[in-house]
Design a protein around this motif. Structure first.
Motif, PDB file in Angstrom:
ATOM      1  N   LEU A 141       0.846  -1.198   0.000  1.00  0.00           N
ATOM      2  CA  LEU A 141       0.000   0.000   0.000  1.00  0.00           C
ATOM      3  C   LEU A 141       0.877   1.242   0.000  1.00  0.00           C
ATOM      4  O   LEU A 141       1.020   1.922   0.999  1.00  0.00           O
ATOM      5  CB  LEU A 141      -0.946  -0.019   1.210  1.00  0.00           C
ATOM      6  CG  LEU A 141      -1.889  -1.219   1.252  1.00  0.00           C
ATOM      7  CD1 LEU A 141      -2.677  -1.248   2.552  1.00  0.00           C
ATOM      8  CD2 LEU A 141      -2.835  -1.213   0.063  1.00  0.00           C
TER       9      LEU A 141
ATOM     10  N   ALA B 265      -3.654   5.694  -4.131  1.00  0.00           N
ATOM     11  CA  ALA B 265      -4.386   4.885  -5.107  1.00  0.00           C
ATOM     12  C   ALA B 265      -4.425   3.418  -4.676  1.00  0.00           C
ATOM     13  O   ALA B 265      -5.452   2.745  -4.796  1.00  0.00           O
ATOM     14  CB  ALA B 265      -3.737   5.013  -6.481  1.00  0.00           C
ATOM     15  N   HIS B 266      -3.299   2.917  -4.146  1.00  0.00           N
ATOM     16  CA  HIS B 266      -3.272   1.531  -3.664  1.00  0.00           C
ATOM     17  C   HIS B 266      -4.239   1.361  -2.497  1.00  0.00           C
ATOM     18  O   HIS B 266      -4.970   0.370  -2.412  1.00  0.00           O
ATOM     19  CB  HIS B 266      -1.861   1.138  -3.211  1.00  0.00           C
ATOM     20  CG  HIS B 266      -0.899   0.971  -4.338  1.00  0.00           C
ATOM     21  ND1 HIS B 266      -0.118   1.996  -4.809  1.00  0.00           N
ATOM     22  CD2 HIS B 266      -0.590  -0.107  -5.089  1.00  0.00           C
ATOM     23  CE1 HIS B 266       0.637   1.555  -5.804  1.00  0.00           C
ATOM     24  NE2 HIS B 266       0.370   0.284  -6.003  1.00  0.00           N
TER      25      HIS B 266
ATOM     26  N   ALA C 209      -7.828   1.390  -3.729  1.00  0.00           N
ATOM     27  CA  ALA C 209      -8.153   0.129  -4.396  1.00  0.00           C
ATOM     28  C   ALA C 209      -8.464  -0.955  -3.360  1.00  0.00           C
ATOM     29  O   ALA C 209      -9.454  -1.684  -3.483  1.00  0.00           O
ATOM     30  CB  ALA C 209      -6.996  -0.305  -5.295  1.00  0.00           C
TER      31      ALA C 209
ATOM     32  N   TYR D 160      -2.906  -2.432  -9.977  1.00  0.00           N
ATOM     33  CA  TYR D 160      -3.713  -2.549  -8.761  1.00  0.00           C
ATOM     34  C   TYR D 160      -4.292  -3.946  -8.579  1.00  0.00           C
ATOM     35  O   TYR D 160      -5.114  -4.168  -7.703  1.00  0.00           O
ATOM     36  CB  TYR D 160      -4.803  -1.457  -8.771  1.00  0.00           C
ATOM     37  CG  TYR D 160      -4.148  -0.100  -8.782  1.00  0.00           C
ATOM     38  CD1 TYR D 160      -3.635   0.449  -7.605  1.00  0.00           C
ATOM     39  CD2 TYR D 160      -3.918   0.573  -9.972  1.00  0.00           C
ATOM     40  CE1 TYR D 160      -2.946   1.646  -7.623  1.00  0.00           C
ATOM     41  CE2 TYR D 160      -3.238   1.775  -9.998  1.00  0.00           C
ATOM     42  CZ  TYR D 160      -2.746   2.302  -8.820  1.00  0.00           C
ATOM     43  OH  TYR D 160      -2.041   3.479  -8.835  1.00  0.00           O
TER      44      TYR D 160
ATOM     45  N   VAL E 106      -3.437  -5.480  -4.951  1.00  0.00           N
ATOM     46  CA  VAL E 106      -4.070  -4.777  -3.829  1.00  0.00           C
ATOM     47  C   VAL E 106      -5.587  -4.745  -3.960  1.00  0.00           C
ATOM     48  O   VAL E 106      -6.274  -4.343  -3.025  1.00  0.00           O
ATOM     49  CB  VAL E 106      -3.540  -3.335  -3.631  1.00  0.00           C
ATOM     50  CG1 VAL E 106      -2.103  -3.357  -3.157  1.00  0.00           C
ATOM     51  CG2 VAL E 106      -3.710  -2.497  -4.868  1.00  0.00           C
TER      52      VAL E 106
END
Lengths: 238, 110
Positions: free
Chosen positions: A185, A189-190, A193, B46, B49
């Motif tokens: 993370l 943005a991570h 998500a 992504y 995650v």
């Protein structure tokens, strides 16, 4: 590329993969136990670990087999649990797509969450690595894991009945996955998500055949990409 | 519970083995060295995650081991695992923190 360098990325891979032994071993043992208790023979249990090489999907299959679900449903559902592997495959393609076909097939066969997570993290950190170096890292990461996965599946099938539930082996899977996610993370943005994927996954938990998982994963990816775009725009304006 | 037909076990095994390999090989094998568009790559960043938390969230919220009832030791252990992972950026430290918290909490509260 100098052979020493390829060798050194191999050992970096081994070091990245090795910590997962701690969680893979209980996971493998647990699969051996669960499969044996569902009525699998030793050979059947071993064949699942050797040919499917996917903990979560294997557990799903055993669970549904013992509920006598239709065979087609069992295969489809277990594959849905594994659909993230297609996304992993796509995300490794920019890094390993030009490797020889046989090597790519081997990468695909040995693809597990832990190997993928370690590899993609390192590839993003070292864009200058050559393809042989990247492959060496990947095979390094699976070297300590794959043999132990097979061995401890058998151990689980043999000693399974003797492990008391107080050991809470069930929670080995969530702890491993959470421990892998947290260091990833890196940006807002991570985080966005991950949070969206958790919310959607919990909200859709009632949806049968793990389809909620797929929706949640897709939602998380879209949100991550959109937040990244927004942050880029804001950065460009500033 | 115990009477699973051997044939079913092997049909599922072969379907799952072939399908599983197919899912893993599809992009690596078929796309090869062709470059992928930036928007695809942006989404793929992504994948991990997004998919892994979705896989884990129900196991943490409603652990099968407790029959699906939220369980304080497991929730606390999950929280500690994430906090340790964020603080140290080290997978092994996070795993050990989470596992020791789980056992401690099961001992204290269980």
């Amino acid at each position: 590329m100098a052979p020493e360098t390829t060798k050194s990325t191999y050992w970096q891979g081994v070091r990245a993969g090795a910590p997962f032994i701690l969680v893979l071993v209980p996971f493998a043992v647990l699969f051996g136990v669960v499969a044996t208790e569902a009525g699998f023979t030793l050979i059947e249990t071993f064949a699942y670990s050797a040919l499917v090489v996917a903990g979560a999907a294997q557990f799903t299959a055993v669970q549904l087999l013992s509920e006598h679900a239709p065979t087609l449903i069992i295969v489809a559902t277990s594959l849905a649990v594994n659909l993230r592997m297609a996304m992993y495959s796509a995300s490794l393609t920019p890094h390993l797509g030009r490797a020889p076909l046989g090597k790519r097939a081997l990468v695909a066969y040995l693809m597990v969450d832990q190997a993928y997570a370690s590899a993609i993290l390192e590839y993003e950190k070292h864009p200058e690595w050559s393809i042989p170096q990247k492959l060496a890292f990947y095979f390094g990461a699976v070297s300590p894991l794959f043999p132990l996965w097979l061995i401890f599946t058998i151990v689980g099938a043999l000693v399974g009945h003797a492990i008391p539930p107080e050991f809470a082996l069930d929670f080995a899977v969530p702890i491993t996955f959470l421990a892998m996610i947290a260091p990833m993370l890196r940006t807002g943005a991570h985080v966005a998500a991950a949070l969206v994927s958790i919310a959607v996954s919990l909200a859709l938990a009632f949806v049968p055949y793990s389809l909620g998982l797929l929706v949640a994963g897709a939602a998380g990816m879209i949100v991550g990409a959109q937040v990244e775009l927004m942050m880029e725009k804001r950065g460009a304006q500033a | 519970m115990r009477e699973i037909a051997t044939l079913d076990i092997w049909i599922v095994l072969i379907g799952l083995g072939v399908g599983s390999f197919g899912l893993r090989f599809v992009f690596l094998g078929l796309i090869g060295e062709r470059p992928m568009p930036p928007w695809v790559l942006r989404h793929l960043r992504y994948t991990a995650v997004a998919v892994l938390p979705a896989l884990v969230a129900p196991m943490v919220a409603w652990p099968p081991a407790t029959g699906g009832t939220p369980d304080a030791p497991r929730l606390i252990a999950a929280f500690v695992t994430i906090a340790a992972g964020l603080a140290t950026r080290n997978v092994l430290v996070a795993i050990l923190s989470g596992a020791s918290t789980l056992y401690l909490m099961l001992y204290l509260l269980g």
